[in-house]
Write an enzyme that holds these catalytic residues in place. Structure first.
Site, PDB file in Angstrom:
ATOM      1  N   ASP A   1      65.619  65.317   3.619  1.00  0.00           N
ATOM      2  CA  ASP A   1      66.565  64.376   3.030  1.00  0.00           C
ATOM      3  C   ASP A   1      67.735  65.151   2.414  1.00  0.00           C
ATOM      4  OD1 ASP A   1      67.532  61.916   1.881  1.00  0.00           O
ATOM      5  OD2 ASP A   1      66.668  62.575  -0.019  1.00  0.00           O
TER       6      ASP A   1
ATOM      7  N   ASP B   1      70.659  63.689  -0.144  1.00  0.00           N
ATOM      8  CA  ASP B   1      70.956  63.367  -1.548  1.00  0.00           C
ATOM      9  C   ASP B   1      69.673  63.285  -2.366  1.00  0.00           C
ATOM     10  OD1 ASP B   1      73.339  63.095  -0.273  1.00  0.00           O
ATOM     11  OD2 ASP B   1      73.673  60.989  -0.788  1.00  0.00           O
TER      12      ASP B   1
END
Length: 357
Positions: free
Chosen positions: A11, A13
């Site tokens: 991922d 953010d």
């Protein structure tokens, strides 16, 4: 079908970079901040053989609420920073939709990673999803791979590196045929506590020599057709042990790969070993009697022949002397000492110019 690879689906953010707590958008350069230790950690994971794939949801990307240009400036800066430090992402997968759009690519749905799953690219045992949200863990579950929930305090990047690069080198093999029922457990990073029961006392002693001098733990139990002879018990034990050793070694990254020994006791025992992935045996030893204890001397060659087949190693092994017991014992001891050198972890590099063993 492509060769399966160790892949980390990461991922963005909240995992690679800090996610702004108010609007959850990194849409200006001054909002770009890396998570602690992310760069040295990604470098170590690359060295350990992992490929890196970024997988991120970016709500409304390309719309008035999140213009593409606002996204591109900090994202490109982030990618430039990673690249300048040697971090290479093999792919960047972005879902630009809102949750209400009900698209097929928004995590935890599989649309973004569909090509990896259908193309046979993923080593399901070794790959993982890394992210800070439950949707990342749900994506991992949907992909049938491991999920690691990132948190800078409780599961930071240094913790993740330790978790992914220090897996115990342990393997268990169960082999059942009409002649034998064998259970083998090896732990290459533990010593002592060997438990060996084959029904052949002298053979048990020889197997213990391999484990003791090899510096690993061995638990082995065999029920074989000894009412006929020792052939199947010895042969199948070698096949199961070789398979277990090979599985415990994994991708062999960081091992010594090679080993050699010379004289042992009053016998001249010589052993040279290469964990090459290619089975080959050169064996030179002769015996003056048909049995030592309850082990047929003709089965000594056959043991090492079968072991090299499933361990997939190149082995040159020889011994000379006047006492058959000592000759056989020197062969097993020499192999154990040589194996110890070859399986010792010395770093992270794969000891092969081919890139695979």
């Amino acid at each position: 079908m492509s060769k399966q690879q160790k892949i980390l689906f990461i991922d963005r953010d909240g995992t690679l970079i800090v996610e702004p707590p108010v609007d959850f958008q990194v849409d200006r350069l001054d909002k770009l901040k890396l998570e602690p230790y992310v760069i040295p950690s990604l470098l170590k994971l690359q060295e350990a053989g992992y490929r890196l794939v970024m997988v991120t949801n970016q709500d409304g990307l390309g719309t008035s609420s999140y213009p593409q240009a606002d996204f591109d400036a900090p994202h490109n800066m982030m990618m430039d920073i990673f690249e300048s430090q040697g971090v290479k992402f093999n792919d960047v997968l972005i879902c630009p939709h809102f949750e209400r759009d009900n698209c097929s690519c928004r995590k935890p749905k599989l649309g973004l990673v569909k090509e990896y799953l259908q193309g046979g690219k993923v080593d399901f045992k070794s790959s993982a999803v890394i992210g800070d949200r439950m949707t990342d863990l749900q994506l991992a579950e949907n992909m049938a791979i491991r999920g690691i929930q990132y948190h800078p305090q409780t599961m930071g990047w240094l913790d993740i590196v330790k978790d992914l690069t220090t897996k115990p080198r342990v393997a268990q093999v169960v082999r059942k045929t009409k002649e034998t029922d064998i259970q083998v457990l090896v732990n290459l990073d533990q010593t002592g506590g060997n438990q060996i029961e084959t029904g052949l006392g002298f053979f048990d002693h020889m197997l213990d020599q391999i484990a003791t001098h090899g510096g690993f733990q061995l638990q082995l139990k065999v029920v074989g057709d000894l009412h006929i002879d020792d052939h199947h018990t010895v042969e199948d034990t070698a096949l199961a042990l070789g398979q277990a050793l090979r599985e415990a070694l994994g991708d062999k990254r960081g091992i010594g790969r090679f080993g050699f020994t010379l004289p042992m006791d009053e016998c001249l025992a010589q052993c040279a070993l290469d964990l090459s992935g290619r089975p080959y045996l050169k064996f030179d030893a002769s015996f003056s009697r048909p049995q030592v204890g309850d082990l047929s001397t003709e089965m000594v060659y056959h043991f090492f022949r079968s072991l090299t087949d499933t361990l997939a190693c190149t082995l040159h092994l020889s011994s000379s002397g006047d006492n058959d017991h000592h000759i056989i014992e020197s062969l097993f001891k020499a192999f154990g000492r040589t194996l110890r050198q070859a399986i010792t972890v010395q770093g992270n590099d794969l000891p092969s110019s081919k890139g695979v063993l």
